[in-house]
Design a protein around this motif. Sequence first.
Motif, PDB file in Angstrom:
ATOM      1  N   ILE A 184       6.892 -18.129 -50.494  1.00  0.00           N
ATOM      2  CA  ILE A 184       5.583 -17.739 -50.041  1.00  0.00           C
ATOM      3  C   ILE A 184       4.900 -18.736 -50.832  1.00  0.00           C
ATOM      4  CG2 ILE A 184       3.856 -16.115 -50.094  1.00  0.00           C
ATOM      5  CD1 ILE A 184       6.209 -13.969 -50.094  1.00  0.00           C
ATOM      6  N   GLU A 185       4.916 -19.069 -51.699  1.00  0.00           N
ATOM      7  CA  GLU A 185       4.000 -20.175 -52.380  1.00  0.00           C
ATOM      8  C   GLU A 185       4.030 -21.485 -51.666  1.00  0.00           C
ATOM      9  OE1 GLU A 185       3.165 -22.284 -56.590  1.00  0.00           O
ATOM     10  OE2 GLU A 185       3.964 -20.442 -56.732  1.00  0.00           O
ATOM     11  N   ALA A 186       5.060 -21.710 -51.270  1.00  0.00           N
ATOM     12  CA  ALA A 186       5.317 -23.146 -50.537  1.00  0.00           C
ATOM     13  C   ALA A 186       4.757 -23.069 -49.171  1.00  0.00           C
ATOM     14  CB  ALA A 186       7.036 -23.507 -50.368  1.00  0.00           C
ATOM     15  N   LEU A 187       4.971 -21.847 -48.428  1.00  0.00           N
ATOM     16  CA  LEU A 187       4.396 -21.513 -47.109  1.00  0.00           C
ATOM     17  C   LEU A 187       2.846 -21.696 -47.246  1.00  0.00           C
ATOM     18  CD1 LEU A 187       6.383 -18.981 -45.729  1.00  0.00           C
ATOM     19  CD2 LEU A 187       6.292 -21.052 -44.912  1.00  0.00           C
ATOM     20  N   ILE A 188       2.360 -21.238 -48.173  1.00  0.00           N
ATOM     21  CA  ILE A 188       0.867 -21.262 -48.507  1.00  0.00           C
ATOM     22  C   ILE A 188       0.253 -22.542 -48.557  1.00  0.00           C
ATOM     23  CG2 ILE A 188      -1.128 -20.401 -50.062  1.00  0.00           C
ATOM     24  CD1 ILE A 188       0.413 -17.778 -50.147  1.00  0.00           C
ATOM     25  N   LEU A 189       1.045 -23.296 -49.476  1.00  0.00           N
ATOM     26  CA  LEU A 189       0.837 -24.645 -49.742  1.00  0.00           C
ATOM     27  C   LEU A 189       0.772 -25.584 -48.729  1.00  0.00           C
ATOM     28  CD1 LEU A 189       0.310 -27.013 -51.962  1.00  0.00           C
ATOM     29  CD2 LEU A 189       2.942 -27.425 -51.855  1.00  0.00           C
ATOM     30  N   THR A 225       6.639 -29.831 -45.559  1.00  0.00           N
ATOM     31  CA  THR A 225       7.176 -28.658 -44.780  1.00  0.00           C
ATOM     32  C   THR A 225       8.512 -28.321 -44.915  1.00  0.00           C
ATOM     33  OG1 THR A 225       7.458 -30.230 -42.859  1.00  0.00           O
ATOM     34  CG2 THR A 225       5.300 -29.160 -42.880  1.00  0.00           C
ATOM     35  N   MET A 226       9.325 -29.545 -45.327  1.00  0.00           N
ATOM     36  CA  MET A 226      10.586 -29.367 -45.507  1.00  0.00           C
ATOM     37  C   MET A 226      10.875 -28.402 -46.742  1.00  0.00           C
ATOM     38  SD  MET A 226      14.047 -31.833 -45.931  1.00  0.00           S
ATOM     39  CE  MET A 226      13.247 -33.088 -44.916  1.00  0.00           C
ATOM     40  N   LEU A 227      10.062 -28.426 -47.723  1.00  0.00           N
ATOM     41  CA  LEU A 227      10.098 -27.650 -49.008  1.00  0.00           C
ATOM     42  C   LEU A 227      10.048 -26.190 -48.583  1.00  0.00           C
ATOM     43  CD1 LEU A 227      10.410 -27.615 -51.960  1.00  0.00           C
ATOM     44  CD2 LEU A 227       7.925 -27.924 -52.100  1.00  0.00           C
ATOM     45  N   ALA A 228       9.151 -26.002 -47.860  1.00  0.00           N
ATOM     46  CA  ALA A 228       8.799 -24.626 -47.280  1.00  0.00           C
ATOM     47  C   ALA A 228       9.983 -24.099 -46.625  1.00  0.00           C
ATOM     48  CB  ALA A 228       7.567 -24.550 -46.387  1.00  0.00           C
ATOM     49  N   GLY A 229      10.658 -24.858 -45.847  1.00  0.00           N
ATOM     50  CA  GLY A 229      11.881 -24.399 -44.935  1.00  0.00           C
ATOM     51  C   GLY A 229      12.965 -24.167 -45.987  1.00  0.00           C
ATOM     52  N   ILE A 230      13.127 -24.939 -46.846  1.00  0.00           N
ATOM     53  CA  ILE A 230      14.265 -24.714 -47.738  1.00  0.00           C
ATOM     54  C   ILE A 230      14.182 -23.614 -48.649  1.00  0.00           C
ATOM     55  CG2 ILE A 230      15.258 -25.933 -49.697  1.00  0.00           C
ATOM     56  CD1 ILE A 230      15.034 -28.494 -48.525  1.00  0.00           C
ATOM     57  N   GLY A 231      12.831 -23.390 -49.126  1.00  0.00           N
ATOM     58  CA  GLY A 231      12.695 -22.370 -49.961  1.00  0.00           C
ATOM     59  C   GLY A 231      12.808 -20.755 -49.017  1.00  0.00           C
ATOM     60  N   VAL A 232      12.528 -20.808 -47.867  1.00  0.00           N
ATOM     61  CA  VAL A 232      12.735 -19.644 -47.086  1.00  0.00           C
ATOM     62  C   VAL A 232      14.277 -19.302 -46.942  1.00  0.00           C
ATOM     63  CG1 VAL A 232      12.325 -18.538 -44.852  1.00  0.00           C
ATOM     64  CG2 VAL A 232      10.457 -19.728 -45.920  1.00  0.00           C
ATOM     65  N   MET A 233      14.835 -20.506 -46.569  1.00  0.00           N
ATOM     66  CA  MET A 233      16.353 -20.284 -46.251  1.00  0.00           C
ATOM     67  C   MET A 233      17.040 -19.983 -47.479  1.00  0.00           C
ATOM     68  SD  MET A 233      16.759 -20.681 -43.382  1.00  0.00           S
ATOM     69  CE  MET A 233      18.580 -20.608 -43.354  1.00  0.00           C
ATOM     70  N   LYS A 234      16.498 -20.323 -48.834  1.00  0.00           N
ATOM     71  CA  LYS A 234      17.317 -19.987 -50.156  1.00  0.00           C
ATOM     72  C   LYS A 234      16.835 -18.579 -50.382  1.00  0.00           C
ATOM     73  CE  LYS A 234      17.348 -22.639 -53.545  1.00  0.00           C
ATOM     74  NZ  LYS A 234      18.448 -23.475 -54.289  1.00  0.00           N
ATOM     75  N   ALA A 235      15.578 -17.966 -50.058  1.00  0.00           N
ATOM     76  CA  ALA A 235      15.326 -16.791 -50.231  1.00  0.00           C
ATOM     77  C   ALA A 235      16.122 -15.804 -49.251  1.00  0.00           C
ATOM     78  CB  ALA A 235      13.866 -16.660 -49.913  1.00  0.00           C
TER      79      ALA A 235
END
Length: 80
Positions: A29-34, A43-53
């Motif tokens: 969520i923090e990466a998505l907000i960033l 944007t790839m960091l946000a996608g990876i974070g969501v997939m890991k979650a």
Amino acid sequence: MLVTLLDAATYATALPKKESDCAEWQAAIEALILVANSRTGPTMLAGIGVMKAINRHEERVFNPDRKGPHWGKRKLLRDR
């Protein structure tokens, strides 16, 4: 299926409180907000974070059968 970052944000905000409080979802969520605030963020960091979650309960196991055979070391010209 999550295709866009908006889909991921909608999915993350609809999670129950207990599930959204885990560390993986907090990081995602923090990466998505960033990304949403800066628009030039990773944007790839946000996608990876969501997939890991989403896949946080999946245990990755090494499969030695997938490893290709070792055909020997490459011979150098000087060693011939």
